[in-house]
Write a protein that holds these residues in place. Sequence first.
Motif, short mmCIF file in Angstrom:
data_model
loop_
_atom_site.label_atom_id
_atom_site.label_comp_id
_atom_site.label_asym_id
_atom_site.label_seq_id
_atom_site.Cartn_x
_atom_site.Cartn_y
_atom_site.Cartn_z
N UNK A 31 0.59 -1.41 -0.33
CA UNK A 31 0.08 0.06 -0.02
C UNK A 31 0.51 1.18 -0.03
N UNK A 32 1.86 0.84 0.88
CA UNK A 32 2.66 2.23 0.95
C UNK A 32 3.20 2.47 -0.94
N UNK A 33 4.07 1.81 -1.59
CA UNK A 33 4.26 1.47 -2.48
C UNK A 33 3.33 2.16 -3.33
N UNK A 34 2.28 1.78 -3.64
CA UNK A 34 0.66 2.16 -4.87
C UNK A 34 0.92 3.83 -4.60
N UNK B 175 -5.69 1.58 -7.66
CA UNK B 175 -5.94 1.32 -5.97
C UNK B 175 -6.76 -0.08 -5.70
N UNK B 176 -8.21 -0.37 -7.67
CA UNK B 176 -8.46 -1.29 -7.06
C UNK B 176 -8.02 -2.86 -7.52
N UNK B 177 -6.46 -2.39 -7.79
CA UNK B 177 -6.03 -3.66 -8.12
C UNK B 177 -5.45 -4.14 -6.57
N UNK B 178 -5.35 -2.88 -6.03
CA UNK B 178 -4.30 -3.50 -4.68
C UNK B 178 -5.53 -3.94 -3.88
N UNK B 179 -6.52 -4.03 -3.63
CA UNK B 179 -7.31 -4.84 -2.62
C UNK B 179 -7.88 -5.26 -3.29
N UNK B 180 -7.82 -6.54 -4.85
CA UNK B 180 -7.79 -7.09 -5.14
C UNK B 180 -6.73 -7.99 -5.05
N UNK C 141 -4.16 -12.46 -1.41
CA UNK C 141 -3.10 -12.93 -0.35
C UNK C 141 -2.63 -13.33 0.67
N UNK C 142 -2.25 -14.30 0.30
CA UNK C 142 -1.99 -14.74 2.25
C UNK C 142 -0.52 -14.63 2.45
N UNK C 143 -0.16 -14.81 4.10
CA UNK C 143 1.27 -14.75 4.22
C UNK C 143 2.12 -15.93 5.11
N UNK C 144 2.75 -16.92 4.52
CA UNK C 144 2.81 -17.70 5.36
C UNK C 144 4.64 -18.01 6.03
N UNK C 145 4.43 -18.07 6.92
CA UNK C 145 6.33 -18.58 7.69
C UNK C 145 6.12 -19.62 7.90
N UNK C 146 7.43 -19.62 7.27
CA UNK C 146 8.37 -21.68 7.76
C UNK C 146 9.64 -20.92 7.78
N UNK C 147 10.74 -22.35 8.23
CA UNK C 147 11.83 -22.40 8.65
C UNK C 147 12.23 -23.41 7.78
N UNK C 148 13.27 -22.39 7.29
CA UNK C 148 14.37 -23.25 6.23
C UNK C 148 15.85 -22.99 6.57
N UNK D 66 -0.82 -10.76 -13.63
CA UNK D 66 -1.70 -10.12 -14.85
C UNK D 66 -2.21 -9.08 -14.20
N UNK D 67 -2.82 -9.21 -13.78
CA UNK D 67 -3.10 -7.21 -12.78
C UNK D 67 -2.42 -7.18 -12.57
N UNK D 68 -1.24 -7.27 -11.82
CA UNK D 68 -0.09 -6.40 -11.29
C UNK D 68 0.90 -6.02 -12.75
N UNK D 69 0.79 -7.18 -13.93
CA UNK D 69 1.94 -6.41 -14.51
C UNK D 69 0.88 -5.40 -15.50
N UNK D 70 -0.12 -5.76 -15.38
CA UNK D 70 -1.48 -4.43 -16.11
C UNK D 70 -0.88 -3.32 -15.45
N UNK D 71 -1.22 -2.87 -14.34
CA UNK D 71 -0.66 -2.21 -13.37
C UNK D 71 0.87 -1.12 -14.13
#
Length: 305
Positions: free
Chosen positions: A86-89, A129-134, A139-146, A162-167
Motif C-alpha cells: 500500500x505504501x508503494x502504491x 487502487x482496485x488491483x491493490x484491494x484485490x 494474498x496470504x502470508x506464510x512463515x516457515x523454517x528453512x 496479470x493484474x499487477x503487470x497491467x498496473x
Amino acid sequence: MSKLTQSNLGYVFAVAAFVGVTYDCALTFGQEVELVWRQRWSLMTVLYLGVRYLGILYAALTILLAAPTISLSDTVSWIVYVVQNSTGVFVFAMLFVIIITRLHAMYQGSRKILIFLVATFLAINIFDAVVLIMTTINTSGEEFILSGTYQCQINYPDDISLLNSTTWILGTVWEVLALCLAGWIAVKHFRELRRYSAEGIIGDCFSVLIKTHMVYFASFVAVSGFNLIVDLSPSLLTSQNFLEAQALMGSLQILTVVQAFVLGPRLILGVREYHAKLMADSDAASGMTSIAFQERVHVSTSSSV
C-alpha cells in the motif's frame, strides 16, 4: 499459485536498499533543511516529505519481511506485506502529482493540459487502487523454517500477477506520455529562445527540468521492466532457479527504492536548488520566483516554466 519467497540473499538486498535510501537522506539532509523545512510550506513540501520518509518505512518493512532471524506469524507477515504494498502504491500516486505539477507549470498553467493529466491520473490510480484491494483480499502470508532460519512467503493467485503487470504497463504508458509532453514543450521553448536570442534563465530552468525528468523516467522503465519479468515469468521464482530468482528480486528491490525514494524527491529538490543558486548568484533573480515548486514563483518572461 505464484510464490514470492525471501531468503538470506534476499535479506542482504533488502538491507542494501534500506542503507541506500537512508544514506541518500543523510546526504541531502542539509539541502532538505534549507530548501524544504525552512521554506514556506506548500503541496510540494508535503509531497517531498511524504515520498522521502515513506521510502524509509517501505525499505524497513522489506527488511522485516526478509529477516531470517525474526519470527512472524502468518497474519503478521500478511499485514506487513499489505502495508508495504500500500505504501508503494500511495507513493507512486504522489510521484504522479509531482509530475503533473511540473508539466502544468511548463505549459504555463494550461487548463486543458491540467484536465487531461488529472483525468489520466485518476483513471490509472483508480485502477491501481482496485488491483491493490484485490491483491489484499487474495494474498496470504506464510512463515516457515528453512535451514534454521525463518522465511516469509507471500502466496497469490496467478490472475493477480496479470493484474499487477497491467498496473506497471499503464504506469509505463503514463511515464512515456509525461516524457513526450515535457520534451515537446521544452523543444518549443528552446526554439523560441533561440529565435529571440533569449537563452539564459528560462533555458537553464528547462534544462534542469528535462535532466531530472529523463533520469527519473529511465529508472522507472527499468523498475517496470523488472516487475513485468517477475509477474509474467513466475517460473523464475521456483527453487530450480533459486539464485537467479533471488538476484532478480534483490535487484528489483534496490531499483524500486532508488527510483521512487531517491530520484523521486530529487524531482523537487533539483528545481529548488537551481532556484536558490539563481537567487544567490544574479540580480536577474529579482524577477524570478520558482515554477510550481517554490511558493508563488513564476519566471517573469513571456513563458512560464
